[in-house]
Scaffold this active site. Structure first.
Site, mmCIF file in Angstrom:
data_model
loop_
_atom_site.group_PDB
_atom_site.id
_atom_site.type_symbol
_atom_site.label_atom_id
_atom_site.label_comp_id
_atom_site.label_asym_id
_atom_site.label_seq_id
_atom_site.Cartn_x
_atom_site.Cartn_y
_atom_site.Cartn_z
ATOM 1 N N HIS A 18 12.610 -2.528 2.541
ATOM 2 C CA HIS A 18 12.057 -1.219 2.906
ATOM 3 C C HIS A 18 12.980 -0.151 2.357
ATOM 4 C CE1 HIS A 18 9.266 -3.289 5.411
ATOM 5 N NE2 HIS A 18 10.280 -3.979 5.901
ATOM 6 N N ILE A 19 12.394 0.834 1.723
ATOM 7 C CA ILE A 19 13.181 1.933 1.160
ATOM 8 C C ILE A 19 13.838 2.721 2.298
ATOM 9 C CG2 ILE A 19 13.001 4.105 -0.131
ATOM 10 C CD1 ILE A 19 10.563 2.720 -1.607
ATOM 11 N N SER A 20 13.065 2.978 3.331
ATOM 12 C CA SER A 20 13.577 3.735 4.480
ATOM 13 C C SER A 20 14.164 2.778 5.515
ATOM 14 C CB SER A 20 12.435 4.534 5.115
ATOM 15 O OG SER A 20 11.452 3.655 5.653
ATOM 16 N N HIS A 61 3.943 -4.498 9.152
ATOM 17 C CA HIS A 61 3.843 -4.373 10.604
ATOM 18 C C HIS A 61 2.533 -4.926 11.161
ATOM 19 C CE1 HIS A 61 7.132 -1.767 9.552
ATOM 20 N NE2 HIS A 61 6.325 -0.914 8.940
ATOM 21 N N PRO A 87 0.796 -1.227 0.000
ATOM 22 C CA PRO A 87 0.000 0.000 0.000
ATOM 23 C C PRO A 87 0.832 1.283 0.000
ATOM 24 C CG PRO A 87 -0.108 -1.101 2.135
ATOM 25 C CD PRO A 87 0.532 -2.068 1.180
ATOM 26 N N ASN A 88 0.333 2.223 -0.758
ATOM 27 C CA ASN A 88 0.871 3.588 -0.870
ATOM 28 C C ASN A 88 2.147 3.685 -1.698
ATOM 29 O OD1 ASN A 88 -1.178 4.862 0.830
ATOM 30 N ND2 ASN A 88 -0.242 3.684 2.481
ATOM 31 N N ARG A 133 4.696 11.025 -2.186
ATOM 32 C CA ARG A 133 4.424 11.051 -0.753
ATOM 33 C C ARG A 133 5.738 11.090 0.023
ATOM 34 N NH1 ARG A 133 3.673 5.576 2.721
ATOM 35 N NH2 ARG A 133 4.989 4.304 1.413
ATOM 36 N N ALA A 150 3.019 -0.751 4.933
ATOM 37 C CA ALA A 150 2.519 -0.821 6.311
ATOM 38 C C ALA A 150 2.036 -2.217 6.694
ATOM 39 C CB ALA A 150 1.405 0.199 6.507
ATOM 40 N N ASP A 191 1.868 -15.783 6.497
ATOM 41 C CA ASP A 191 1.451 -17.168 6.254
ATOM 42 C C ASP A 191 1.581 -17.528 4.777
ATOM 43 O OD1 ASP A 191 0.942 -17.623 8.906
ATOM 44 O OD2 ASP A 191 -1.239 -17.471 8.745
ATOM 45 N N ARG A 238 12.919 4.867 12.647
ATOM 46 C CA ARG A 238 11.652 5.593 12.608
ATOM 47 C C ARG A 238 10.774 5.227 13.820
ATOM 48 N NH1 ARG A 238 9.164 5.054 6.781
ATOM 49 N NH2 ARG A 238 7.866 6.741 7.619
ATOM 50 N N TYR A 288 11.136 8.953 1.270
ATOM 51 C CA TYR A 288 11.141 7.907 0.241
ATOM 52 C C TYR A 288 11.795 8.331 -1.075
ATOM 53 C CZ TYR A 288 7.869 5.713 3.480
ATOM 54 O OH TYR A 288 7.303 5.149 4.596
ATOM 55 N N GLU A 333 12.822 -9.307 2.240
ATOM 56 C CA GLU A 333 11.957 -8.224 2.725
ATOM 57 C C GLU A 333 12.670 -6.910 2.458
ATOM 58 O OE1 GLU A 333 11.102 -8.529 6.904
ATOM 59 O OE2 GLU A 333 10.468 -6.425 7.024
ATOM 60 N N ASN A 360 8.158 -5.499 -0.639
ATOM 61 C CA ASN A 360 8.020 -4.307 0.194
ATOM 62 C C ASN A 360 6.530 -4.213 0.492
ATOM 63 O OD1 ASN A 360 7.828 -1.891 1.459
ATOM 64 N ND2 ASN A 360 8.968 -0.712 -0.087
ATOM 65 N N ARG A 399 7.139 0.731 13.607
ATOM 66 C CA ARG A 399 7.747 0.186 12.376
ATOM 67 C C ARG A 399 8.895 -0.777 12.674
ATOM 68 N NH1 ARG A 399 5.405 3.556 8.395
ATOM 69 N NH2 ARG A 399 5.001 5.604 9.256
HETATM 70 C C1 DQA Z 1 8.190 1.087 3.915
HETATM 71 C C2 DQA Z 1 8.241 1.329 5.423
HETATM 72 C C3 DQA Z 1 6.881 1.069 6.059
HETATM 73 O O1 DQA Z 1 6.954 1.274 7.466
HETATM 74 C C4 DQA Z 1 5.860 2.016 5.480
HETATM 75 O O2 DQA Z 1 4.582 1.749 6.017
HETATM 76 C C5 DQA Z 1 5.836 2.022 3.991
HETATM 77 C C6 DQA Z 1 7.088 1.895 3.256
HETATM 78 C C7 DQA Z 1 9.518 1.466 3.225
HETATM 79 O O3 DQA Z 1 9.663 1.120 2.051
HETATM 80 O O4 DQA Z 1 10.366 2.132 3.832
HETATM 81 O O5 DQA Z 1 4.789 2.173 3.379
HETATM 82 O O6 DQA Z 1 7.977 -0.302 3.690
#
Ligand code: DQA
Length: 144
Positions: free
Chosen positions: A99-101, A79, A9-10, A17, A76, A86, A106, A22, A97, A73, A110
Site C-alpha cells: 500500500h502506498i499509504s 479490504h 482499482p483506481n 487522485r 480497495a 483464495d 487511515r 498518494y 502486499e 497493491n 482500511r
Molecule cells: C491503497 C490503500 C487502499 O485502502 C485504497 O483503497 C487504495 C490504495 C494504497 O496504495 O495505499 O486504493 O492500497
C-alpha cells in the site's frame, strides 16, 4: 526470474487522485522505476493494473505458471476480496502486499486486509518507493 506487480482499482489515476495521500507520480512513473530496479536486481517484471477483481484473479492464476513472486497493491479490494485471497493461496511463491499509504493511520475500514493472511510481508506507508523496496525483498527471498 519474473515478478508480477499487480495494481488494483483506481491506481490508474495515481498522480491525479488524492495526491496529498498518494503523491504526484503516475503509475507509469512507478512502472519505469520498477523496471530500473528490476534490471539492477536481475529480475524480470510484468507490471499490470486493472479496475476489475476478476482480472486480478486471472492474472494471479497466470502467475502460477509465469512468475516466481507477486507484489500486489489490490487497492480497495484489499479490504473486501476473499476471491483475491483464495487466488493468492493457489500461488506457491512469495507474495508482498503493498500500500502506498499507511492504511493503519487511515479510516478503520482500511485496517483489515484479506490479503495479509497470505502475504509473506506487508509494505504500507512508504509511498511509491514501497514498490522498489518490495522488489528488493522478493529478490532476497528468492535468493534464499
Ligand atoms: C491503497 C490503500 C487502499 O485502502 C485504497 O483503497 C487504495 C490504495 C494504497 O496504495 O495505499 O486504493 O492500497
Amino acid at each position: 526470474m519474473t515478478i508480477y506487480i499487480l495494481n488494483g482499482p483506481n491506481l490508474n489515476l495515481l498522480g491525479q487522485r488524492q495526491p496529498e495521500i498518494y503523491g504526484h507520480e503516475t503509475l507509469a512513473d512507478v512502472e519505469a522505476r520498477c523496471e530500473t530496479e528490476a534490471r539492477d536486481l536481475g529480475l524480470e517484471i510484468r507490471f499490470l493494473q486493472s479496475n476489475h477483481e476478476g482480472q486480478l484473479v486471472d492474472w494471479i492464476h497466470e502467475a502460477r505458471m509465469a512468475a516466481q513472486g507477486i507484489i500486489i497493491n489490490a487497492g480497495a479490494y484489499t479490504h473486501t476480496s476473499v476471491a483475491i485471497l483464495d487466488a493468492l493461496k493457489a500461488f506457491d511463491g512469495p507474495v508482498i502486499e503493498l500500500h502506498i499509504s499507511n492504511v493503519h493511520a487511515r479510516e478503520s475500514f482500511r485496517h483489515h486486509s484479506y490479503i495479509s493472511a497470505r502475504a509473506d510481508g506487508v509494505m504500507a506507508g512508504f509511498g511509491t518507493q514501497g514498490y522498489e523496496l518490495a522488489l528488493q525483498r522478493l529478490h532476497r527471498l528468492l535468493a534464499a
